[in-house]
Motif scaffolding. Structure first.
Motif, PDB file in Angstrom:
ATOM      1  N   MET A   1      26.891  31.690  26.727  1.00  0.00           N
ATOM      2  CA  MET A   1      27.037  33.038  27.257  1.00  0.00           C
ATOM      3  C   MET A   1      28.479  33.245  27.707  1.00  0.00           C
ATOM      4  SD  MET A   1      24.927  34.923  30.327  1.00  0.00           S
ATOM      5  CE  MET A   1      25.601  33.847  31.599  1.00  0.00           C
ATOM      6  N   SER A   2      29.038  34.390  27.386  1.00  0.00           N
ATOM      7  CA  SER A   2      30.407  34.696  27.763  1.00  0.00           C
ATOM      8  C   SER A   2      30.520  34.803  29.274  1.00  0.00           C
ATOM      9  CB  SER A   2      30.851  36.011  27.115  1.00  0.00           C
ATOM     10  OG  SER A   2      32.122  36.388  27.589  1.00  0.00           O
ATOM     11  N   ARG A   3      31.597  34.255  29.824  1.00  0.00           N
ATOM     12  CA  ARG A   3      31.838  34.372  31.245  1.00  0.00           C
ATOM     13  C   ARG A   3      32.268  35.789  31.580  1.00  0.00           C
ATOM     14  NH1 ARG A   3      32.004  29.887  34.389  1.00  0.00           N
ATOM     15  NH2 ARG A   3      31.959  27.872  33.341  1.00  0.00           N
ATOM     16  N   THR A   4      32.169  36.134  32.860  1.00  0.00           N
ATOM     17  CA  THR A   4      32.555  37.464  33.308  1.00  0.00           C
ATOM     18  C   THR A   4      33.570  37.343  34.438  1.00  0.00           C
ATOM     19  OG1 THR A   4      30.784  37.550  34.950  1.00  0.00           O
ATOM     20  CG2 THR A   4      30.290  38.396  32.750  1.00  0.00           C
ATOM     21  N   VAL A   5      34.241  38.459  34.712  1.00  0.00           N
ATOM     22  CA  VAL A   5      35.045  38.591  35.920  1.00  0.00           C
ATOM     23  C   VAL A   5      34.132  39.222  36.960  1.00  0.00           C
ATOM     24  CG1 VAL A   5      37.053  39.682  36.986  1.00  0.00           C
ATOM     25  CG2 VAL A   5      37.195  38.823  34.634  1.00  0.00           C
ATOM     26  N   ILE A   6      33.957  38.575  38.104  1.00  0.00           N
ATOM     27  CA  ILE A   6      33.066  39.071  39.146  1.00  0.00           C
ATOM     28  C   ILE A   6      33.894  39.530  40.336  1.00  0.00           C
ATOM     29  CG2 ILE A   6      31.212  38.487  40.761  1.00  0.00           C
ATOM     30  CD1 ILE A   6      30.154  36.508  38.749  1.00  0.00           C
ATOM     31  N   ALA A   7      33.607  40.735  40.822  1.00  0.00           N
ATOM     32  CA  ALA A   7      34.255  41.266  42.016  1.00  0.00           C
ATOM     33  C   ALA A   7      33.217  41.461  43.104  1.00  0.00           C
ATOM     34  CB  ALA A   7      34.956  42.589  41.710  1.00  0.00           C
ATOM     35  N   ALA A   8      33.473  40.904  44.283  1.00  0.00           N
ATOM     36  CA  ALA A   8      32.601  41.109  45.427  1.00  0.00           C
ATOM     37  C   ALA A   8      33.005  42.406  46.109  1.00  0.00           C
ATOM     38  CB  ALA A   8      32.731  39.936  46.403  1.00  0.00           C
ATOM     39  N   VAL A   9      32.068  43.337  46.241  1.00  0.00           N
ATOM     40  CA  VAL A   9      32.378  44.646  46.833  1.00  0.00           C
ATOM     41  C   VAL A   9      31.478  44.898  48.035  1.00  0.00           C
ATOM     42  CG1 VAL A   9      33.242  45.662  44.695  1.00  0.00           C
ATOM     43  CG2 VAL A   9      30.809  45.821  45.224  1.00  0.00           C
ATOM     44  N   ASP A  10      32.048  45.549  49.060  1.00  0.00           N
ATOM     45  CA  ASP A  10      31.269  45.892  50.240  1.00  0.00           C
ATOM     46  C   ASP A  10      31.614  47.273  50.777  1.00  0.00           C
ATOM     47  OD1 ASP A  10      33.728  45.572  51.389  1.00  0.00           O
ATOM     48  OD2 ASP A  10      33.168  43.934  52.723  1.00  0.00           O
TER      49      ASP A  10
END
Length: 310
Positions: A1-10
Motif C-alpha cells: 500500500m502506498s504511504r501517505t503524508v499525514i497531518a494532525a489537525v485540531d
C-alpha cells in the motif's frame, strides 16, 4: 500500500499551517494527504473551540466533541482542495489518546506533520505530554511546522499559485553528526532537496578537543587548521556516494567550529526545511530527544524534520 503524508489537525492556527505544509509535501512527492484529528470529550482543543470561531453545536446522535472533530477536518480539507486541485485528500476522526493514535498513524506515513509554537509546546492537543512522545517515539519522520512562517517555495514567475509544486525553493539544510552519518537521515535530506529542486546545505558543527596540561601542538595555530581540514575531508567522504545517487542535487558543505544547534538555528533563517536526526531508543523512560534536536525544534525559523535512526 502506498504511504501517505499525514497531518494532525485540531483547528489551531499551528495545525492549519502544518496541514498546508503537508499538502504541499504530498503534492511534490505525488502522494495522498490524510488529515487526522484525535478527539476526546474534554480535550484542550475542544475546550478552546469557542475561541476559534468553530461551531460546537452537536448534530443529532453525536456529541459536541464529535461534531467539532468532523468540522475541523472537513473545513481543513475543503480549504486544501481549493488550494491544491487534484491532490487526493482523505479525512479521519479518531477517539482516543492523542499520542497513542498519532504514533500508530505514523507507522503508515511517509511523514507525519504536526503544528508547532516554537518556544512553546506543540499546538492544541499536541501540547506537553503529547508532543514529546510523538516526536521522541515515532519511527517515521515527523515534521514540526509553526504558524506564520514564510512560504516554503516562492512561485516561479508567471505561476502566482502557491499550489504549484514547481517553486524556487530555499536550501534544505541538513544537520549532520559525522560520528553517526546514518543512511535514513541522509536519504531523507537528499530526497527532500531533490523533490524541491533545491540545494542541500550540509552543516557539520565540531569543536576543538580540550587539551589538559601542556601540549605544544595545541599552541600551534596550524593545529586548528589541520583539524578543520580533517573534518571537512571526512564530511566530503561521507557525502560522496550520496552525491552519486542524487546527481541532480547541488550540495554545499559547511564545517563550522562551535555548537551545532546554534549553527543550525542560524542556517534555518535562509532554509525551506531543516533536517535533523534522532536516535531510536526503546527504553521506557526518558525524553529520547537529543539536545541539538530539542534546541532546533524550539528555535528554528523554518519547518523541522526529525528523522529517527538506529
Amino acid at each position: 500500500m502506498s504511504r501517505t503524508v499525514i497531518a494532525a489537525v485540531d483547528g489551531s492556527a499551528e495545525s492549519l499551517a502544518a496541514a498546508d505544509w503537508a499538502a504541499h509535501e504530498a503534492q511534490i512527492r505525488r502522494l495522498p494527504l490524510h488529515l487526522l484529528h484525535v478527539w476526546q470529550d474534554w480535550s484542550r482543543a475542544f475546550a478552546h473551540a469557542p475561541f476559534t470561531g468553530l461551531d460546537t453545536t452537536p448534530c443529532e446522535g453525536a456529541t459536541a466533541a464529535q461534531h467539532y472533530a468532523e468540522q475541523v477536518t472537513h473545513d481543513a480539507s475543503d480549504r486544501l482542495r481549493a488550494a491544491y486541485p487534484g491532490l487526493e485528500i482523505s479525512v479521519e476522526q479518531v477517539h482516543g489518546r492523542p499520542a497513542k493514535v498519532l504514533l500508530s498513524a505514523a507507522e503508515k506515513a511517509e511523514v507525519l506533520v504536526v503544528g508547532s509554537r516554537g518556544l512553546g509546546g506543540l499546538a492544541g492537543f499536541l501540547t506537553g505530554s503529547v508532543s514529546l512522545p510523538v516526536i521522541a517515539h515515532a519511527e517515521r519522520p515527523v515534521v514540526a511546522v509553526r504558524a506564520g512562517e514564510r512560504a516554503e517555495c516562492e512561485p516561479l514567475p508567471g505561476t502566482g499559485d502557491h499550489g504549484d509544486p514547481k517553486g524556487q525553493c530555499l536550501d534544505v539544510v541538513l544537520g549532520l553528526d559525522l560520528s553517526r552519518p546514518c543512511d535514513e537521515l541522509l536519504a531523507y535530506a537528499f530526497e527532500a532537496a531533490a523533490v524541491r529542486a533545491a540545494t542541500l546545505r550540509v552543516v557539520h558543527g565540531w569543536s576543538v578537543p580540550v587539551v589538559e596540561g601542556y601540549d605544544p601542538a595545541a599552541a600551534d595555530p596550524g593545529h586548528g587548521v589541520a583539524l578543520g581540514l580533517r573534518e571537512a575531508s571526512a564530511l566530503t567522504d561521507v557525502l560522496r556516494s550520496w552525491r552519486g545517487k542524487f546527481p541532480q542535487v547541488e550540495v554545499k558543505e559547511q564545517c563550522l567550529v562551535g555548537r551545532p544547534a546554534g549553527h543550525l538555528v542560524e542556517a534555518s533563517k535562509e532554509a525551506s526545511l531543516l533536517v535533523v536526526g534522532r536516535r531510536i531508543r526503546r527504553a521506557a523512560v526518558g525524553a529520547h530527544i537529543g539536545p541539538v534536536t530539542h534546541a532546533v525544534l524550539h528555535h528554528a525559523t523554518t519547518p523541522v524534520a526529525v528523522v529517527p535512526h538506529l
